[in-house]
Design a protein around this motif. Structure first.
Motif, PDB file in Angstrom:
ATOM      1  N   ASN A  78     -31.223 -11.031 -78.638  1.00 28.55           N
ATOM      2  CA  ASN A  78     -29.825 -10.881 -79.039  1.00 28.55           C
ATOM      3  C   ASN A  78     -29.340  -9.449 -78.870  1.00 28.55           C
ATOM      4  O   ASN A  78     -28.163  -9.211 -78.569  1.00 28.55           O
ATOM      5  N   ALA A  79     -30.251  -8.473 -79.050  1.00 28.61           N
ATOM      6  CA  ALA A  79     -29.872  -7.067 -78.943  1.00 28.61           C
ATOM      7  C   ALA A  79     -29.477  -6.672 -77.525  1.00 28.61           C
ATOM      8  O   ALA A  79     -28.772  -5.669 -77.323  1.00 28.61           O
ATOM      9  N   THR A  80     -29.892  -7.453 -76.535  1.00 27.14           N
ATOM     10  CA  THR A  80     -29.518  -7.127 -75.153  1.00 27.14           C
ATOM     11  C   THR A  80     -28.038  -7.355 -74.898  1.00 27.14           C
ATOM     12  O   THR A  80     -27.469  -6.795 -73.961  1.00 27.14           O
ATOM     13  N   GLY A  81     -27.411  -8.214 -75.702  1.00 26.96           N
ATOM     14  CA  GLY A  81     -26.009  -8.525 -75.495  1.00 26.96           C
ATOM     15  C   GLY A  81     -25.744  -9.482 -74.347  1.00 26.96           C
ATOM     16  O   GLY A  81     -24.587  -9.838 -74.094  1.00 26.96           O
ATOM     17  N   ARG A  82     -26.801  -9.922 -73.672  1.00 29.67           N
ATOM     18  CA  ARG A  82     -26.612 -10.846 -72.552  1.00 29.67           C
ATOM     19  C   ARG A  82     -26.419 -12.268 -73.067  1.00 29.67           C
ATOM     20  O   ARG A  82     -27.115 -12.689 -74.005  1.00 29.67           O
ATOM     21  N   PRO A  83     -25.508 -13.022 -72.466  1.00 27.77           N
ATOM     22  CA  PRO A  83     -25.376 -14.426 -72.858  1.00 27.77           C
ATOM     23  C   PRO A  83     -26.614 -15.210 -72.461  1.00 27.77           C
ATOM     24  O   PRO A  83     -27.333 -14.842 -71.526  1.00 27.77           O
ATOM     25  N   LEU A  84     -26.865 -16.287 -73.185  1.00 26.40           N
ATOM     26  CA  LEU A  84     -27.993 -17.175 -72.893  1.00 26.40           C
ATOM     27  C   LEU A  84     -27.418 -18.524 -72.479  1.00 26.40           C
ATOM     28  O   LEU A  84     -26.786 -19.208 -73.274  1.00 26.40           O
ATOM     29  N   HIS A  85     -27.648 -18.892 -71.223  1.00 27.19           N
ATOM     30  CA  HIS A  85     -27.061 -20.115 -70.696  1.00 27.19           C
ATOM     31  C   HIS A  85     -27.913 -21.351 -70.963  1.00 27.19           C
ATOM     32  O   HIS A  85     -27.370 -22.445 -71.132  1.00 27.19           O
ATOM     33  N   VAL A  86     -29.219 -21.162 -71.001  1.00 25.04           N
ATOM     34  CA  VAL A  86     -30.124 -22.305 -71.212  1.00 25.04           C
ATOM     35  C   VAL A  86     -31.325 -21.856 -72.034  1.00 25.04           C
ATOM     36  O   VAL A  86     -31.916 -20.804 -71.760  1.00 25.04           O
ATOM     37  N   LEU A  87     -31.693 -22.656 -73.009  1.00 31.11           N
ATOM     38  CA  LEU A  87     -32.939 -22.492 -73.756  1.00 31.11           C
ATOM     39  C   LEU A  87     -33.743 -23.766 -73.575  1.00 31.11           C
ATOM     40  O   LEU A  87     -33.282 -24.853 -73.952  1.00 31.11           O
ATOM     41  N   ILE A  88     -34.926 -23.645 -72.970  1.00 27.43           N
ATOM     42  CA  ILE A  88     -35.825 -24.791 -72.818  1.00 27.43           C
ATOM     43  C   ILE A  88     -36.992 -24.604 -73.777  1.00 27.43           C
ATOM     44  O   ILE A  88     -37.826 -23.706 -73.604  1.00 27.43           O
ATOM     45  N   ASN A  89     -37.031 -25.426 -74.810  1.00 25.21           N
ATOM     46  CA  ASN A  89     -38.092 -25.368 -75.823  1.00 25.21           C
ATOM     47  C   ASN A  89     -39.250 -26.234 -75.352  1.00 25.21           C
ATOM     48  O   ASN A  89     -39.298 -27.430 -75.621  1.00 25.21           O
ATOM     49  N   CYS A  90     -40.177 -25.599 -74.637  1.00 24.10           N
ATOM     50  CA  CYS A  90     -41.228 -26.343 -73.937  1.00 24.10           C
ATOM     51  C   CYS A  90     -42.604 -26.207 -74.568  1.00 24.10           C
ATOM     52  O   CYS A  90     -43.419 -27.122 -74.474  1.00 24.10           O
ATOM     53  N   ILE A 104     -27.862 -26.515 -56.402  1.00 18.05           N
ATOM     54  CA  ILE A 104     -27.407 -25.836 -57.619  1.00 18.05           C
ATOM     55  C   ILE A 104     -27.744 -24.350 -57.525  1.00 18.05           C
ATOM     56  O   ILE A 104     -28.898 -23.975 -57.313  1.00 18.05           O
ATOM     57  N   ASP A 105     -26.743 -23.503 -57.672  1.00 17.70           N
ATOM     58  CA  ASP A 105     -26.908 -22.050 -57.628  1.00 17.70           C
ATOM     59  C   ASP A 105     -26.933 -21.517 -59.064  1.00 17.70           C
ATOM     60  O   ASP A 105     -25.959 -21.679 -59.807  1.00 17.70           O
ATOM     61  N   LEU A 106     -28.013 -20.886 -59.440  1.00 22.89           N
ATOM     62  CA  LEU A 106     -28.168 -20.374 -60.803  1.00 22.89           C
ATOM     63  C   LEU A 106     -28.080 -18.849 -60.863  1.00 22.89           C
ATOM     64  O   LEU A 106     -28.469 -18.235 -61.868  1.00 22.89           O
ATOM     65  N   THR A 107     -27.542 -18.240 -59.835  1.00 22.22           N
ATOM     66  CA  THR A 107     -27.382 -16.791 -59.828  1.00 22.22           C
ATOM     67  C   THR A 107     -26.541 -16.351 -61.024  1.00 22.22           C
ATOM     68  O   THR A 107     -25.477 -16.915 -61.290  1.00 22.22           O
ATOM     69  N   GLY A 108     -27.047 -15.370 -61.759  1.00 22.96           N
ATOM     70  CA  GLY A 108     -26.332 -14.875 -62.924  1.00 22.96           C
ATOM     71  C   GLY A 108     -26.589 -15.651 -64.200  1.00 22.96           C
ATOM     72  O   GLY A 108     -26.049 -15.298 -65.256  1.00 22.96           O
ATOM     73  N   ARG A 109     -27.404 -16.685 -64.130  1.00 24.21           N
ATOM     74  CA  ARG A 109     -27.702 -17.487 -65.316  1.00 24.21           C
ATOM     75  C   ARG A 109     -28.958 -16.958 -66.002  1.00 24.21           C
ATOM     76  O   ARG A 109     -29.969 -16.681 -65.355  1.00 24.21           O
ATOM     77  N   ASN A 110     -28.878 -16.840 -67.303  1.00 33.11           N
ATOM     78  CA  ASN A 110     -30.004 -16.376 -68.108  1.00 33.11           C
ATOM     79  C   ASN A 110     -30.632 -17.567 -68.831  1.00 33.11           C
ATOM     80  O   ASN A 110     -29.926 -18.316 -69.519  1.00 33.11           O
ATOM     81  N   ILE A 111     -31.936 -17.718 -68.674  1.00 34.71           N
ATOM     82  CA  ILE A 111     -32.643 -18.885 -69.193  1.00 34.71           C
ATOM     83  C   ILE A 111     -33.900 -18.429 -69.916  1.00 34.71           C
ATOM     84  O   ILE A 111     -34.600 -17.529 -69.449  1.00 34.71           O
ATOM     85  N   ALA A 161     -31.672 -18.933 -84.350  1.00 39.65           N
ATOM     86  CA  ALA A 161     -31.570 -17.483 -84.258  1.00 39.65           C
ATOM     87  C   ALA A 161     -30.884 -17.035 -82.973  1.00 39.65           C
ATOM     88  O   ALA A 161     -30.272 -15.961 -82.925  1.00 39.65           O
ATOM     89  N   LEU A 162     -30.966 -17.846 -81.929  1.00 36.63           N
ATOM     90  CA  LEU A 162     -30.363 -17.497 -80.637  1.00 36.63           C
ATOM     91  C   LEU A 162     -28.936 -18.017 -80.481  1.00 36.63           C
ATOM     92  O   LEU A 162     -28.331 -17.855 -79.422  1.00 36.63           O
ATOM     93  N   LEU A 163     -28.390 -18.618 -81.517  1.00 31.50           N
ATOM     94  CA  LEU A 163     -27.031 -19.165 -81.422  1.00 31.50           C
ATOM     95  C   LEU A 163     -26.002 -18.136 -80.954  1.00 31.50           C
ATOM     96  O   LEU A 163     -25.139 -18.472 -80.129  1.00 31.50           O
ATOM     97  N   PRO A 164     -26.015 -16.877 -81.417  1.00 30.63           N
ATOM     98  CA  PRO A 164     -25.016 -15.929 -80.911  1.00 30.63           C
ATOM     99  C   PRO A 164     -25.044 -15.784 -79.391  1.00 30.63           C
ATOM    100  O   PRO A 164     -23.986 -15.741 -78.741  1.00 30.63           O
ATOM    101  N   ALA A 165     -26.239 -15.708 -78.813  1.00 34.02           N
ATOM    102  CA  ALA A 165     -26.344 -15.576 -77.353  1.00 34.02           C
ATOM    103  C   ALA A 165     -25.939 -16.857 -76.642  1.00 34.02           C
ATOM    104  O   ALA A 165     -25.339 -16.824 -75.564  1.00 34.02           O
ATOM    105  N   LEU A 166     -26.253 -18.003 -77.227  1.00 30.95           N
ATOM    106  CA  LEU A 166     -25.851 -19.278 -76.643  1.00 30.95           C
ATOM    107  C   LEU A 166     -24.327 -19.427 -76.666  1.00 30.95           C
ATOM    108  O   LEU A 166     -23.722 -19.842 -75.679  1.00 30.95           O
ATOM    109  N   ARG A 167     -23.704 -19.076 -77.761  1.00 27.46           N
ATOM    110  CA  ARG A 167     -22.245 -19.157 -77.853  1.00 27.46           C
ATOM    111  C   ARG A 167     -21.580 -18.211 -76.862  1.00 27.46           C
ATOM    112  O   ARG A 167     -20.531 -18.533 -76.283  1.00 27.46           O
ATOM    113  N   ALA A 168     -22.184 -17.058 -76.640  1.00 25.71           N
ATOM    114  CA  ALA A 168     -21.605 -16.066 -75.734  1.00 25.71           C
ATOM    115  C   ALA A 168     -21.577 -16.535 -74.287  1.00 25.71           C
ATOM    116  O   ALA A 168     -20.832 -15.985 -73.467  1.00 25.71           O
TER     117      ALA A 168
END
Length: 329
Positions: A97-109, A25-32, A142-149
């Motif tokens: 959210n202010a960074t404007g970067r999409p969020l591909h994965v959120l791990i609530n650990c 699995i290649d995760l290059t470019g993925r924001n987590i 609160a992170l829904l905008p970045a997740l949707r993006a």
């Protein structure tokens, strides 16, 4: 909802490590984002995801300590996050959210060890429910905008087989009535993690955001389990007479790398592309099992309990959580 709650036949085993779960699995470019991603299974997930090219942001209450803990891992950022403080949660999400970067994965650990005596946060909320559930619930919304993006994102709530032992105390989630029991408070918070994944998936799948709950197994050496002390760990069959960890993945007793495997599986596996709102263990969708099974030193029940997957309870918890967050401190 439980129609999807059956094993996929992933080919992985209880002994699979995070590296093995990410093979190919290649995760290059993925924001987590990984909350608590500097310690225990969170650190192992961070390390494995970053090694596959992901840009990982760790949410940590003590950023300096977190940076020191992951100084040897490339591609990692650290940002302050105190899940017991609503203002800190909003500030973390606002910065992200202010960074404007999409969020591909959120791990609530992140999670707090069960205190022997009832503890509350500044709002008077029982601390395990407040941190393990409400803080992550607030953060995720609160992170829904970045997740949707991201155009396809996943939220993985790290839960526990302990979800089997409690439903939600709808009239008294904070144990204000005086019947506090630390392990039941923990079990309630872990049940809430599963129900939130169900509720999230029901609401947000149409946006391309899917929810999962992941049970890592019992990992000796984490802050959560170490709080039991040597006597408690020995009685539970988690350490031997010399104090060494007992590793038996088939019985649910894992190393941190094995425990992190199901987290990264939930975050990335293409086998889950058409799934959501399910509870994972051993790098697969767990089977349903509602039989009342006791925990013993030789058996740690951890399959999915249907009460934690009930869509009506998920809706009820979502509404309760919104009310609790809206109440002034």
């Amino acid at each position: 909802m439980t129609r999807q709650q059956h094993p996929l036949g992933s080919g992985f085993t209880p002994a699979t490590t995070a590296e093995e779960a990410l093979d190919g699995i290649d995760l290059t470019g993925r924001n987590i984002i990984v909350t608590g991603g500097h310690a225990g299974i969170g650190r192992e997930a961070t390390r494995a995801l970053a090694a596959r090219g992901a840009c990982v942001t760790i949410g940590a209450r003590d950023p300096d300590r977190a940076r020191a803990a992951v100084a040897d891992i490339d591609g990692v950022r650290v940002s302050r996050l105190d899940l017991a403080d609503p203002a800190s949660v909003d500030a973390f999400a606002g910065r992200r959210n202010a960074t404007g970067r999409p969020l591909h994965v959120l791990i609530n650990c992140a999670a707090v060890p069960a205190p022997a005596e009832r503890e509350v946060d500044g709002r008077g909320y029982e601390v395990q429910f407040a941190v393990n559930h409400l803080g992550h619930f607030q953060l995720t919304r609160a992170l829904l905008p970045a997740l949707r993006a991201a155009g396809g994102a996943r939220v993985v709530n790290v839960t526990s087989g302990a979800h089997r032992f409690s439903t939600i105390r709808w009239d008294d989630p904070h144990f204000a009535s005086g019947d506090y029991e630390p392990h039941m408070a923990y079990a309630q918070s872990k049940c809430a993690n599963v129900l939130t994944a169900v509720g999230l998936d029901n609401r947000w799948a149409g946006y391309g955001v899917r929810g999962f709950a992941a049970h890592p197994g019992v990992v000796v050496g984490t802050a959560l389990n170490s709080a039991a002390g040597d006597e408690g760990l020995r009685a539970a069959g988690l350490i031997d007479e010399a104090g060494g960890p007992v590793i038996d993945p088939a019985a649910g007793k894992k190393t941190a790398r094995q425990g992190a495997a199901t987290l990264v599986f939930g975050a990335t596996s293409p086998l889950l592309s058409d799934a959501g709102g399910v509870y994972l263990k051993d790098c697969d969708v767990a089977p349903l099992d509602d039989e009342q099974r006791p925990v013993t030193p030789y058996s740690i029940p951890s399959d999915a309990a249907s009460h934690a997957l009930d869509p009506h309870s998920a809706e009820r918890l979502w509404a309760l959580s919104e009310r609790l967050l809206d109440q002034p401190g």
